[in-house]
Design a protein around this motif. Structure first.
Motif, mmCIF file in Angstrom:
data_model
loop_
_atom_site.group_PDB
_atom_site.id
_atom_site.type_symbol
_atom_site.label_atom_id
_atom_site.label_comp_id
_atom_site.label_asym_id
_atom_site.label_seq_id
_atom_site.Cartn_x
_atom_site.Cartn_y
_atom_site.Cartn_z
ATOM 1 N N ARG B 125 0.835 -1.194 0.000
ATOM 2 C CA ARG B 125 0.000 0.000 0.000
ATOM 3 C C ARG B 125 0.869 1.243 0.000
ATOM 4 O O ARG B 125 0.586 2.230 -0.684
ATOM 5 N N ALA B 126 1.960 1.229 0.779
ATOM 6 C CA ALA B 126 2.826 2.405 0.868
ATOM 7 C C ALA B 126 3.403 2.753 -0.495
ATOM 8 O O ALA B 126 3.413 3.912 -0.903
ATOM 9 N N ARG B 127 3.846 1.738 -1.215
ATOM 10 C CA ARG B 127 4.433 2.011 -2.537
ATOM 11 C C ARG B 127 3.354 2.395 -3.550
ATOM 12 O O ARG B 127 3.603 3.161 -4.476
ATOM 13 N N GLU B 129 0.824 4.236 -2.737
ATOM 14 C CA GLU B 129 0.602 5.660 -2.448
ATOM 15 C C GLU B 129 1.744 6.507 -2.989
ATOM 16 O O GLU B 129 1.509 7.610 -3.504
#
Lengths: 288, 780, 158
Positions: B125-127, B129
């Motif tokens: 999810r972080a990547r 975003e």
């Protein structure tokens, strides 16, 4: 809501920390309690390339009282001070109980809240009320910043990018002084719409010392010196208190947001000042 | 049917897993090779997309795909809409109705902050975003339509240029002759009431996990939705697959409240990504996204005229109503008509006229949320009644006693349709009895006696009343399938979806009673389209009645099959066979008892012989409810107002309610408490605020204030029971009721507390700033 | 971002995980240790659903980076029950209908445990203040407060 990437350091000494701050300065954020910083990272409102976690730095966790001088190390948690002060400085405990909730205060630090300088938070105002100061160190040296010069605007302080706060210093009220604390927040634990901390010392029925600090109303915490001056030397009557309260935000521009307009904050600042002063006078009389 | 479990406060079967942290919410679904989606959402309320450049985003580490409208155009059809008027309603009322198409990905124009522009899929999810941030969009901001009332006027800037105005749904309706009634009234109270935009805000946000199996062309999707079958139908259209190739599973839901009963772009986008990438994809909505893209609710303005005779008899009312729909009209006539159908409530009024406009604005779309128009309409009505009472010098309890429809006047035919097109007829209940019960439990008379003394001591305490009559359990049906296993254990599958209401327990209670088995023999699952082919879902306080009655029907059929098989096994006549506690026996001969598992097993053919019956011990049912059935309640709130700060403290809250017969009283009480808490939130704390340019100001849970444990008192519930004549179980819906009356009761209590000042609360939330402004204005 | 290998003790078991700095404790518990009982409701420290105990005190696991917790001793909801035997607080919540959807429940159970460990006989106001930082959208808190009071009574009488 995941933070943008950052490099992580967890120094063990103040010197290591200062070296990191000297190198990274504006690109770095200091992580202590994290209760204010981490949400900003999650929302990507803050995007430091470097995070300096100071939680393992030695020597920053003591609470030392010497007469009326109180020194609180930068890593002292809000909950720890809340407990320490319960019998010794009840004003601090009363204020701290309004800072978020227990889980926030378990990690949040006293210094962190002060450095974060949200005008609606309690601790900056308490620091102003108790003529406090912030001790800041950098590789360039150490300096002590009085509360009055420390808070410059919302989330803005006189702290330089390469400085680390190592302790906060507080001048405790005399033993016979009374205190009052009132806060208006939408829910218990929320940031205040307005709050007031007051200390009154009486001598032979007249006000010898008056301290009034207002938070939430303006861009910084406010020491209501006009209100204080209106009380010193007078008998602490209801009328005197009312007159002083009327000056709580004299000359101060109050702020507006989605929760309340500026006029609300001004009006309630006056009301809560009267209440805090009334409580402080009552406690001062009890202590006599 | 035995009634061993129906009506019993059994503790919930689902609790142990939740207590252990072993619930399976959508974010707990983990699949090998899972990728994660994030969305780029419009920061503008209204803007044209000049260009989108995702080239840099596509090259970032971990990124598996970036999708804009251009990439998925082939599959992007307009999202489903709801709320066309059913025939019975369309015959009676002329609706001007427009439901503009919404695409899952913006094509040229974004019409609210939060609308989806692009989808990124990456290994975390972080990547995802990080990559979403790297997408460059060239925006051309357009004029935003903000305030609904001016936006409804001809000549206002339009969101849809091809329309003549921003009004997406409009109708007028009347019963009797309201204008004449008002013209001949002794007193007419006119006021404008504003109910703010507030929302369901479940603690668990939305989420979708999609798995595409290329081997057999099937899609399985876990979706935190209250309406699995609706989602399935939307996917049939979007993916161009037959229904049996699409399985929608609602896992454990961390709250729904109607927010998860709408149709959403992500329902379709995540499966499209999974199919395009041939990898399972998960999207978990974060709270910031939720605030700007999960359905908003409420947001009505009522300008109401209420007429009465001097003796307090209400003679008629006229109400002009505006509803802020947001950028699309997803729900058609549902909210506006619900509002109208519930306006009069328990009052004896035969002359009413309404003029309703649903207006599109550049905000997040509006959808039904617990109460769905009823809290707003009750606020307008009960506030007007209290203001009228004050004008006449009558106690608010007295004016209600005078005007509440009496039990002996039921059934009460309004002479207009309900939203389902059937005649609006109150079927059962006793509104005056609820009023007396609530007043009694609240200590109303004793409080009135001491109120003056309290005020003299500087305590500004007030008490307020509000009542509602609620059409519950809308049809047309709910699907249930029941089958037995080799041990005679019972599997109940329903189209209803549990989001905390205790379906696994309550429905098991009904099934166990009907079949005659121990409670723990029954397992209930919901919201899995593979388990029940046709279903509707849980909203509108419908599942107890609709699924409950379908369970009785289906279980009754299974019971009949068991009796037939047991009769053969026991060599008795079916009329002489009983089933109790999981055993079949010949009446009067307890030693004949045989475990139901044995009955099932004896029905299975062996080499030696056919079974005693065919081993078909399953049944489906789709109980048709003829129309809604009417629940009702009266709420009483007691508050303290701090005149120096405007802070309102809720001291006491009483609910006297009728929800017909009750499966599990503990679950019922919990539902009342939860509804009240959300109503209190709307009354005092919650608001989704926008500026005049359509910018969402409420961005986090620091801005959107839900009540905490320190903001609520205990809630006293008094149960009344007037069984419904409209279904065999006698049940009425109760999930929403608690949320309907709090804003009116609390605002009435504030007016009452500040009565000497003549303060009138006309908008919610009654925040400290608003209340103090009213006090200061009154004192000036 | 350089990953680091840390050792975490969770419910008495030590785990070794390699984590990127920006990963929160909540996410690492859920994804790396498959302890999905800790829930994420807001990621900005307000709702309390992510509450775990660190050395017995409640903390927001969404406001901690896992990389900060090398050597820490944590309790999550999975650590409350003793095998098949539910913790008395869990039993009390079950008996009094102290949960509906269950999403806030783990955070509330742990907060209640920390409260009762420090204050075995809280009055209603103290209970409400202690859970004031845990939002529940389903129950209105009525039965939650009753559950905690029940658990306190059982504890002091045993």
């Amino acid at each position: 809501m995941k933070p943008a990437p950052f490099a992580y350091h967890d120094p063990r000494t103040v010197d290591e920390t200062l070296a990191l701050l000297a190198t990274h300065g504006d690109d770095a954020k200091v992580l202590a309690g994290g209760q204010s910083l981490v949400p900003m990272l999650a929302l990507r409102l803050a995007r430091p390339s470097v995070v300096i976690d100071v939680n393992r730095v030695a020597g920053l966790d003591g609470v030392r009282q010497n007469g009326t001088a109180l020194s609180v190390g930068a890593l002292v948690r809000q909950r720890a001070l809340e407990r320490w002060a319960a019998e010794r400085v009840p004003l601090l405990t009363a204020a701290l109980r309004h800072v978020g909730h227990a889980a926030i205060r378990t990690r949040g630090t006293v210094a962190g809240s002060i450095v974060h300088a949200d005008p609606a938070s309690e601790l900056p105002a308490l620091l102003m009320c108790l003529d406090g100061a912030v001790v800041a160190r950098s590789r360039r040296g150490a300096r002590t910043l009085a509360a009055a010069e420390f808070f410059q605007g919302p989330m803005t302080t006189a702290l330089a990018a390469d400085e680390l706060v190592t302790e906060t210093r507080w001048t405790l009220p005399p033993a016979h002084a009374g205190w009052g604390f009132h806060e208006m927040a939408r829910r218990h634990g929320d940031f205040a719409l307005v709050g007031v901390a007051a200390v009154i010392a009486l001598q032979r029925g007249a006000v010898a010392e008056a301290r009034v600090a207002v938070f939430g109303a303006a861009a910084t915490p406010v020491r209501a010196r006009d209100a204080e001056r209106a009380l010193v030397g007078r008998a602490a009557t209801e009328a005197a208190i009312a007159e002083a309260a009327g000056l709580a935000v004299a000359g101060v521009e109050t702020v507006a947001d989605i929760h309340a307009p500026a006029s609300y904050r001004a009006s309630v600042a006056r009301t809560l000042t009267a209440r805090a002063l009334t409580d402080a006078v009552a406690r001062a009389k009890d202590a006599a | 049917m035995g009634a061993k479990y129906f009506g019993a406060a059994v503790r919930r079967r689902e609790d142990p897993r939740f207590l252990r942290g072993e619930g399976r919410f959508v974010d707990d679904v983990v699949l090998p090779g899972l990728l994660h989606a994030a969305f780029l959402r419009s920061p503008h309320a209204h803007a044209r997309i000049r260009s989108i450049d995702a080239s840099r985003a596509r090259t970032l580490p971990g990124v598996a795909g970036v999708f804009t409208h251009a990439d998925l155009a082939r599959w992007l059809k307009p999202l489903p809409v709801f709320g066309a008027p059913p025939p019975g309603l369309a015959a009676a009322i002329r609706f001007d109705l427009r439901q503009p198409p919404q695409l899952a990905l913006c094509k040229d124009v974004a019409r609210h902050v939060g609308e989806i522009v692009a989808m990124v899929v990456a290994d975390s999810r972080a990547r995802a975003e990080d990559a979403a941030e790297a997408i460059e969009v060239e925006w051309e901001p357009l004029a935003a339509v903000g305030d609904m009332v001016p936006a409804a006027e001809a000549g206002a800037p339009r969101i849809y240029p091809e329309w003549s105005s921003n009004v997406a749904v409009a109708f007028t309706h009347g019963i009797g002759d309201a204008e004449r009634a008002l013209a001949t009234a002794d007193v007419v109270l006119e006021e404008t009431f504003r109910i703010q935009r507030y929302v369901g805000m479940p603690l668990e946000t939305r989420g979708v996990v999609a798995q595409w199996d290329r081997r057999d062309g099937t899609l399985t999707t876990w979706n935190s939705t209250q309406v699995s079958h609706f989602v399935q139908q939307g996917l049939v259209t979007a993916l161009e697959l037959p229904p049996h190739k699409i399985r929608v599973i609602a896992p454990d839901l961390g709250g729904g409240f109607g927010t998860k009963a709408s149709g959403y772009p992500e329902d379709v986008l995540v499966p499209l990504a999974a199919r395009a990438l041939n990898r399972p994809v998960k999207w978990i909505e974060d709270r910031r996204e939720h605030m700007m893209s999960a359905a908003h609710a409420r947001h009505q303005t009522h300008t109401i005229r209420l007429g009465a005779r001097r003796d307090g008899t209400i003679v008629g009312l006229v109400d002009r109503i505006w509803l802020d729909l947001g950028a699309y009209n997803v729900w058609g006539i549902v909210l506006p008509y619900n509002t109208v159908a519930h306006l009069i409530g328990p009052y004896r009024i035969r002359d009413m006229k309404v003029d309703v406009k649903g207006v599109v604005t550049n905000k997040t779309p509006n959808a039904p949320y617990r109460g769905a128009g009823r809290p707003e309409t009750v606020f307008a009505m009960d506030r007007a009644v209290d203001c009228l009472a004050r004008r006449l010098g009558m106690d608010p309890a007295t004016i209600r006693r005078k005007n509440y429809i009496r039990a002996d006047e039921l059934p009460w035919d309004f002479g207009m349709p309900y939203r389902d097109g059937n005649p609006l007829v109150y079927d059962s209940g006793d509104f005056p009895a609820a009023l007396e019960a609530a007043l009694d439990a609240a200590g109303y008379d004793a409080f009135r006696a001491e109120q003056t003394a309290l005020r003299a001591r500087g305590v500004w305490r007030g008490i307020g009343i509000s009542g509602y009559v609620e059409g519950t359990a809308i049809g047309p049906f709910e699907g249930v399938h029941i089958k037995l296993d080799l041990a005679g254990r019972v599997h109940v599958a329903t189209g209803a979806v549990n989001s905390g209401q205790g379906h696994e327990t309550a429905f098991a209670q009904v099934a166990a009673d009907t079949l005659g088995v121990p409670l723990d023999w029954v397992t209930v699952i919901g919201g899995d389209t593979a388990a029940v082919p046709f279903g509707i879902g849980t909203f509108a306080s419908r599942s107890g009645v609709t699924a409950g009655n379908s369970i009785v029907d289906a279980a009754g059929q299974v019971r009949a099959k068991l009796i037939a098989a047991a009769a053969t096994l026991l060599e008795a006549a079916p009329a002489d066979v009983e089933i109790e506690d999981g055993k079949a026996f010949v009446r009067g001969a307890p030693s004949s008892a045989v475990d139901l598992g044995k009955v099932v097993q004896a029905s299975i053919p062996t080499f030696a012989r056919p079974g005693v019956a065919t081993p078909d011990f399953e049944a489906s049912a789709y109980h048709h409810v003829p129309t809604v059935t009417y629940a009702s309640a009266v709420h009483v709130a007691q508050v303290d107002v701090d005149p120096g700060t405007g802070y309102v403290k809720l001291l006491k809250y009483v609910v006297a309610h009728d929800c017909g017969t009750v499966i599990n009283p503990m679950i019922v009480e919990g539902q009342v408490h939860g509804g009240v808490a959300q109503g209190v939130g709307g009354a005092l704390f919650e608001e989704m605020a926008y500026d005049t340019e359509g910018q969402l100001l409420t961005g986090t849970l620091m801005d959107y204030l839900m009540p905490s444990a320190t903001d609520l008192p205990r809630i006293d519930t008094v149960h009344l029971e007037y069984p419904s004549p409209r279904n065999p179980l006698g049940m009425k819906g109760l999930g929403e009721g608690g949320a309907i009356s709090p804003p009116a009761a609390i605002a009435n209590a504030i007016d009452d507390a500040l009565a000497p000042l003549g303060v009138r609360v006309t908008e919610t939330p009654a925040s400290p700033a608003r209340v103090l402004a009213l006090i200061e204005r009154a004192r000036a | 971002m350089t990953s680091r290998t840390i050792r975490l003790s969770v419910n008495g078991t030590t785990h070794t995980v390699t984590v990127e700095p920006r990963r929160t404790l909540a996410d690492v518990l859920r994804e790396d240790l498959s302890l999905t009982g800790t829930h994420v409701g807001c990621e900005h420290g307000v709702c309390g659903a992510c509450t775990v105990l660190w050395d017995g005190a409640p903390v927001r696991s969404c406001l901690l980076f896992a990389i900060q917790l090398d050597g820490a001793a944590l309790t999550t909801v999975e650590g409350l029950a003793d095998g098949e035997q539910l913790h008395p607080i869990q039993e009390a919540f079950w008996a009094t209908h102290g949960l509906q959807c269950g999403f806030c429940t783990p955070g509330i159970l742990l907060t209640a445990k920390a409260l009762l460990d420090e204050n075995p006989s809280p009055d209603e106001a103290e209970i409400r203040e202690a859970i004031g930082g845990n939002l529940c959208r389903c129950t209105g808190y009525h039965f939650i407060v009753e559950a905690i009071a029940t658990a306190a009574r059982k504890r002091t009488s045993s």
